[in-house]
Design a protein around this motif. Structure first.
Motif, PDB file in Angstrom:
ATOM      1  N   CYS A  71     -61.849  40.884 -59.130  1.00 27.88           N
ATOM      2  CA  CYS A  71     -60.430  40.511 -59.290  1.00 27.88           C
ATOM      3  C   CYS A  71     -60.047  39.262 -58.495  1.00 27.88           C
ATOM      4  O   CYS A  71     -58.924  38.804 -58.554  1.00 27.88           O
ATOM      5  N   LYS A  89     -64.205  37.471 -50.909  1.00 34.41           N
ATOM      6  CA  LYS A  89     -63.489  37.363 -52.169  1.00 34.41           C
ATOM      7  C   LYS A  89     -64.121  38.313 -53.175  1.00 34.41           C
ATOM      8  O   LYS A  89     -65.330  38.240 -53.424  1.00 34.41           O
ATOM      9  N   CYS A  90     -63.336  39.215 -53.715  1.00 35.27           N
ATOM     10  CA  CYS A  90     -63.831  40.187 -54.678  1.00 35.27           C
ATOM     11  C   CYS A  90     -64.332  39.452 -55.923  1.00 35.27           C
ATOM     12  O   CYS A  90     -63.602  38.642 -56.503  1.00 35.27           O
ATOM     13  N   THR A 106     -59.473  38.818 -55.377  1.00 30.85           N
ATOM     14  CA  THR A 106     -58.607  39.033 -54.223  1.00 30.85           C
ATOM     15  C   THR A 106     -59.413  38.802 -52.950  1.00 30.85           C
ATOM     16  O   THR A 106     -60.554  39.243 -52.841  1.00 30.85           O
ATOM     17  N   THR A 107     -58.836  38.126 -51.967  1.00 29.32           N
ATOM     18  CA  THR A 107     -59.479  37.930 -50.679  1.00 29.32           C
ATOM     19  C   THR A 107     -59.068  39.069 -49.757  1.00 29.32           C
ATOM     20  O   THR A 107     -57.891  39.416 -49.674  1.00 29.32           O
ATOM     21  N   PHE A 108     -60.055  39.656 -49.081  1.00 29.03           N
ATOM     22  CA  PHE A 108     -59.778  40.755 -48.166  1.00 29.03           C
ATOM     23  C   PHE A 108     -60.768  40.725 -47.011  1.00 29.03           C
ATOM     24  O   PHE A 108     -61.774  40.029 -47.051  1.00 29.03           O
ATOM     25  N   CYS A 113     -62.698  47.051 -52.550  1.00 29.93           N
ATOM     26  CA  CYS A 113     -61.630  46.067 -52.705  1.00 29.93           C
ATOM     27  C   CYS A 113     -60.294  46.794 -52.677  1.00 29.93           C
ATOM     28  O   CYS A 113     -60.093  47.761 -53.417  1.00 29.93           O
ATOM     29  N   PRO A 114     -59.358  46.359 -51.834  1.00 25.26           N
ATOM     30  CA  PRO A 114     -58.069  47.036 -51.748  1.00 25.26           C
ATOM     31  C   PRO A 114     -57.200  46.851 -53.003  1.00 25.26           C
ATOM     32  O   PRO A 114     -56.258  47.608 -53.218  1.00 25.26           O
ATOM     33  N   HIS A 115     -57.545  45.883 -53.836  1.00 26.90           N
ATOM     34  CA  HIS A 115     -56.734  45.619 -55.024  1.00 26.90           C
ATOM     35  C   HIS A 115     -57.263  46.353 -56.259  1.00 26.90           C
ATOM     36  O   HIS A 115     -56.542  47.115 -56.896  1.00 26.90           O
ATOM     37  N   CYS A 116     -58.537  46.164 -56.584  1.00 29.67           N
ATOM     38  CA  CYS A 116     -59.090  46.756 -57.811  1.00 29.67           C
ATOM     39  C   CYS A 116     -59.908  48.020 -57.547  1.00 29.67           C
ATOM     40  O   CYS A 116     -60.328  48.686 -58.481  1.00 29.67           O
ATOM     41  N   ARG A 117     -60.158  48.342 -56.276  1.00 33.58           N
ATOM     42  CA  ARG A 117     -60.887  49.546 -55.859  1.00 33.58           C
ATOM     43  C   ARG A 117     -62.359  49.569 -56.279  1.00 33.58           C
ATOM     44  O   ARG A 117     -62.983  50.606 -56.289  1.00 33.58           O
TER      45      ARG A 117
END
Length: 66
Positions: free
Chosen positions: A38, A34-35, A40-42, A51-55
């Motif tokens: 942000c 979990k980032c 987001t779980t990845f 992180c693929p969402h917030c980079r």
């Protein structure tokens, strides 16, 4: 008539080899992370990940105690 077999068995070497193999296996798989930025779980591998969402860079550290 019987056969005698002598086996040199080093318990510490066997335990060490098993633990090394377990550590290596755990280091080579991916984990759900979990980032912290942000939330987001990845899927992440041990070490630095992006992180693929917030980079942002997320470092996944494993604390393996065997």
């Amino acid at each position: 008539m019987g056969i005698k077999v002598k086996v040199n068995f080093d318990k510490r070497k066997l335990e060490s080899a098993i633990k090394d193999q377990a550590r290596e296996s755990l280091r080579n798989r991916s984990y759900d992370a979990k980032c912290p930025f942000c939330h987001t779980t990845f899927s992440a591998h041990p070490g630095p990940n992006v992180c693929p969402h917030c980079r942002k860079t997320v470092d996944l550290n494993l604390n393996i105690k065997l």
